[in-house]
Design a protein around this motif. Structure first.
Motif, mmCIF file in Angstrom:
data_model
loop_
_atom_site.group_PDB
_atom_site.id
_atom_site.type_symbol
_atom_site.label_atom_id
_atom_site.label_comp_id
_atom_site.label_asym_id
_atom_site.label_seq_id
_atom_site.Cartn_x
_atom_site.Cartn_y
_atom_site.Cartn_z
ATOM 1 N N VAL A 272 -3.162 4.967 15.910
ATOM 2 C CA VAL A 272 -2.896 6.093 15.011
ATOM 3 C C VAL A 272 -3.714 7.277 15.520
ATOM 4 O O VAL A 272 -4.940 7.286 15.420
ATOM 5 C CB VAL A 272 -3.258 5.750 13.554
ATOM 6 C CG1 VAL A 272 -2.953 6.938 12.638
ATOM 7 C CG2 VAL A 272 -2.490 4.511 13.101
ATOM 8 N N VAL A 273 -3.031 8.258 16.087
ATOM 9 C CA VAL A 273 -3.706 9.394 16.706
ATOM 10 C C VAL A 273 -4.047 10.422 15.628
ATOM 11 O O VAL A 273 -3.149 10.996 15.002
ATOM 12 C CB VAL A 273 -2.826 10.027 17.796
ATOM 13 C CG1 VAL A 273 -3.562 11.181 18.474
ATOM 14 C CG2 VAL A 273 -2.411 8.971 18.819
ATOM 15 N N PRO B 149 3.528 0.747 3.071
ATOM 16 C CA PRO B 149 4.587 1.753 2.923
ATOM 17 C C PRO B 149 5.485 1.525 1.720
ATOM 18 O O PRO B 149 6.180 2.448 1.285
ATOM 19 C CB PRO B 149 5.374 1.629 4.243
ATOM 20 C CG PRO B 149 5.042 0.260 4.758
ATOM 21 C CD PRO B 149 3.654 -0.022 4.311
ATOM 22 N N GLU B 150 5.470 0.301 1.161
ATOM 23 C CA GLU B 150 6.303 0.012 0.004
ATOM 24 C C GLU B 150 5.707 0.558 -1.291
ATOM 25 O O GLU B 150 6.378 0.585 -2.332
ATOM 26 C CB GLU B 150 6.505 -1.506 -0.135
ATOM 27 C CG GLU B 150 5.302 -2.288 -0.648
ATOM 28 C CD GLU B 150 4.166 -2.492 0.364
ATOM 29 O OE1 GLU B 150 3.166 -3.122 0.010
ATOM 30 O OE2 GLU B 150 4.320 -2.028 1.521
ATOM 31 N N ARG B 151 4.448 1.014 -1.248
ATOM 32 C CA ARG B 151 3.786 1.576 -2.425
ATOM 33 C C ARG B 151 3.562 3.071 -2.197
ATOM 34 O O ARG B 151 3.385 3.518 -1.069
ATOM 35 C CB ARG B 151 2.436 0.878 -2.675
ATOM 36 C CG ARG B 151 2.552 -0.606 -2.938
ATOM 37 C CD ARG B 151 1.196 -1.274 -2.984
ATOM 38 N NE ARG B 151 0.403 -0.819 -4.132
ATOM 39 C CZ ARG B 151 -0.865 -1.197 -4.366
ATOM 40 N NH1 ARG B 151 -1.464 -2.007 -3.499
ATOM 41 N NH2 ARG B 151 -1.511 -0.757 -5.408
ATOM 42 N N GLY C 153 5.019 8.541 10.598
ATOM 43 C CA GLY C 153 6.000 8.104 9.611
ATOM 44 C C GLY C 153 5.434 7.725 8.268
ATOM 45 O O GLY C 153 6.085 6.990 7.508
ATOM 46 N N ALA C 154 4.245 8.188 7.945
ATOM 47 C CA ALA C 154 3.667 7.920 6.624
ATOM 48 C C ALA C 154 4.157 8.968 5.633
ATOM 49 O O ALA C 154 4.423 10.117 6.008
ATOM 50 C CB ALA C 154 2.143 7.947 6.693
ATOM 51 N N ASP D 58 11.761 12.637 0.837
ATOM 52 C CA ASP D 58 11.822 11.739 1.989
ATOM 53 C C ASP D 58 10.786 12.189 3.014
ATOM 54 O O ASP D 58 11.081 12.949 3.939
ATOM 55 C CB ASP D 58 13.234 11.770 2.580
ATOM 56 C CG ASP D 58 13.382 10.801 3.747
ATOM 57 O OD1 ASP D 58 12.535 9.905 3.876
ATOM 58 O OD2 ASP D 58 14.349 10.951 4.515
ATOM 59 N N GLY D 59 9.566 11.729 2.847
ATOM 60 C CA GLY D 59 8.482 12.127 3.732
ATOM 61 C C GLY D 59 7.294 12.626 2.953
ATOM 62 O O GLY D 59 7.251 12.561 1.712
#
Length: 558
Positions: free
Chosen positions: A44-45, A441-443, A468-469, A537-538
């Motif tokens: 994770v950069v 990611p589901e929470r 993509g978080a 969405d994002g």
């Protein structure tokens, strides 16, 4: 098979089950980065070393495994110091790898050279430098073991640039799990006897290690035994708030009635935490009570005051032992009156209500009906947030007054649902929310921060977009460092100094990334803005404007 020391370090990380490393790249550890190229570990950069360290801290708190950060020498290591200090004071397992100058350049004041031990020696459990390529895997594994055992904390590992490229045939170490101390039956029997004979006993839960959900089991045991459960500052996700024994949190922003109940207890059983300054209102409450400690640290280094019994155990092993022993043995002849009084005090405090301290709110002291509200009522806003999240989200906090409303009004029913700097460090909220969104990611991960806190590490939203978080960030903007102003008004009334800020439109800033931004200046606009942000969405951000005179609601309300 021969490989470089840097690649052996990556193999050791894989053996430990590491899923992510949070890194700001540097030429001093290129060979480790090369090893990560072909690894299943996600690199994770990050955009700042402090953000990388905070993300690793969140990983450790939410997963129960040490988080991993990687930074370069000198300036990079300096930037990471804030996360090391936080992990040290918060007792959170973390491993920081720091690239160093080549071995032959040592002690020459080489480019970005510094003393690893000199900088980190007082704020880490261990500081080590890998000087032998054959020991690269061994010392990496040892760092994880030390970080997670006893009182958890940070371990710092130095990586000399040239040594990482040297070849070694040393095998990848086989990890050994940290010890899991189990309390002796005789000690559990003694604890239950103490609980049974007390008139006003209380559990105080805190620290890390509750992510598996046994806090609910312990809270149910306590309810059947008629014992209220308090939680330490920013550790109140240890217990689901819908359990019959949850009596609120101690420390900053707590209810006066909750603190009074803690002070009235005649037996305090600390599990996973100790009697420290924040919990005890600055070493003023709970010192006369009979005291039992259940922690893994045999030295009880952070505990102040009386100890009548000390059990070396984890919160999980104590819970297992108590359940096996049975709650009836801990109840004695005690009725539920004491416990229910403490629980109801917290319920009254946490009940949703408008904030009567907001200037311009009809019904506020000295404000006539019909006066227009110049900003958002956070009492209402965070009540709406609580209803929407329903106790299932992961909340992250930095420091500052803006967090108090969320602490008070937002429930936690799921374990591993809170990451906050217990040492009061600013800048943790955004990077921790990014990490939480990657881990689960589901929470929904929600960062709650003030305007000052947000701009300390707000750049890590770029990391969210890159990986993509999709966290939600709520920025409460009052244009000042509110906590410091509150202290100034108490000690130097009418003389603000060094606490004013100028901010951009943070919603526009978020939109410039391609994310969802909302700018809210009126209370009635918050609920629809929140609904849109939660459906985005994002990554999303809500910029909430309040009047600079608004301070957290009174602790005696409710």
């Amino acid at each position: 098979m021969s490989q470089s020391a840097g690649h052996l370090i990556v193999r050791a990380l894989e053996a430990r089950g590491v899923e992510r490393v949070y890194a700001v790249p540097g030429e001093s550890y290129l060979d480790v980065l090369d090893g990560l190229h072909d690894s299943g570990i996600e690199t994770v950069v990050c955009r700042h070393e402090g953000g990388a360290g905070y993300m690793a801290l969140a990983e450790g708190r939410l997963t129960g495994r040490p988080g991993v950060a990687m930074v370069t020498r000198g300036p990079g290591a300096a930037n990471a110091m804030v996360a090391i200090h936080t992990a040290w004071q918060d007792a959170t397992a973390l491993v920081l790898f720091v690239g160093l100058v080549p071995v032959n350049d040592r002690e020459r004041d080489a480019f970005q050279e510094f003393s690893l031990t000199g900088w980190f020696g007082s704020t880490a459990k261990r500081v080590m430098t890998i000087d032998d390529p054959d020991r690269a895997g061994e010392l990496t594994d040892e760092a994880f073991r030390i970080a997670a055992s006893g009182r958890p904390g940070p371990v710092v590992v130095g990586l000399p640039e040239d040594l990482l490229m040297r070849q070694t045939a040393a095998p990848t170490p086989t990890p050994v799990a940290p010890p899991r101390p189990v309390p002796a039956a005789v000690d559990v029997a003694e604890l239950c006897a103490r609980l049974a004979s007390a008139e006003r006993p209380a559990f105080v839960l805190g620290g890390d290690g509750w992510e598996q959900g046994h806090g609910r089991t312990l809270a149910n045991f306590a309810a059947e035994a008629g014992v209220p459960v308090f939680c330490d500052w920013r550790a109140y996700d240890a217990v689901p708030h819908d359990t019959a024994s949850y009596a609120g949190w101690l420390g900053y922003g707590r209810a006066d009635a909750v603190a009074a109940g803690y002070g009235e207890a005649d037996l305090l059983v600390f599990v996973g935490c100790t009697r420290a300054d924040v919990l005890s209102d600055g070493y003023t409450k709970g010192f006369d009570a009979e005291t039992v400690l259940v922690i893994q640290d045999p030295n009880a280094a952070t505990h102040s005051g009386r100890i009548d019994q000390h059990l070396l155990a984890t919160s999980a092993t104590l819970t297992e032992a108590l359940v096996e022993y049975g709650p009836a043995a801990a109840r004695g002849s005690r009725e539920d009156t004491w416990m229910l009084g403490r629980v109801e005090a917290q319920q009254r405090f946490a009940a949703h209500r408008p904030d009567s301290s907001v200037p311009g709110v009809a019904g506020a002291s000295g404000v006539p009906a019909g006066v227009e509200n110049p900003g958002v009522d956070l009492g209402i806003a965070f009540g709406v947030l609580d209803d929407q999240l329903a106790g299932e989200a992961i909340l992250t906090f930095g420091a500052g007054n803006a967090t108090i409303w969320a602490h008070r009004f937002v429930r936690h029913h799921a374990p591993a649902s809170l990451v906050g700097a217990r040492n009061g460090a600013m800048g943790l909220a955004v990077p921790a929310a990014v990490a939480a969104a990657l881990i689960s990611p589901e929470r929904k991960a929600v960062a709650v921060c003030g305007d000052g806190d947000f701009l300390m590490n707000g750049q890590e939203l770029a990391t969210a977009f890159a990986h993509g978080a999709a966290p939600l960030v709520i920025v409460v903007d009052n244009g000042i460092y509110g906590t410091i102003v509150q202290h100034q008004e108490r000690h130097y009334p009418g003389r603000p100094s060094g606490t004013k800020m100028v901010n951009p439109n943070f919603a526009d800033w978020m939109r410039s990334f391609g994310g969802h931004g909302e700018h809210v200046v009126n209370t009635e606009d918050f609920a629809p803005a929140l609904e849109r942000a939660l459906q985005a969405d994002g990554p999303a951000l809500i910029h909430v404007v309040i009047d600079s005179s608004v301070m957290p609601p009174a602790s005696n309300e409710g």
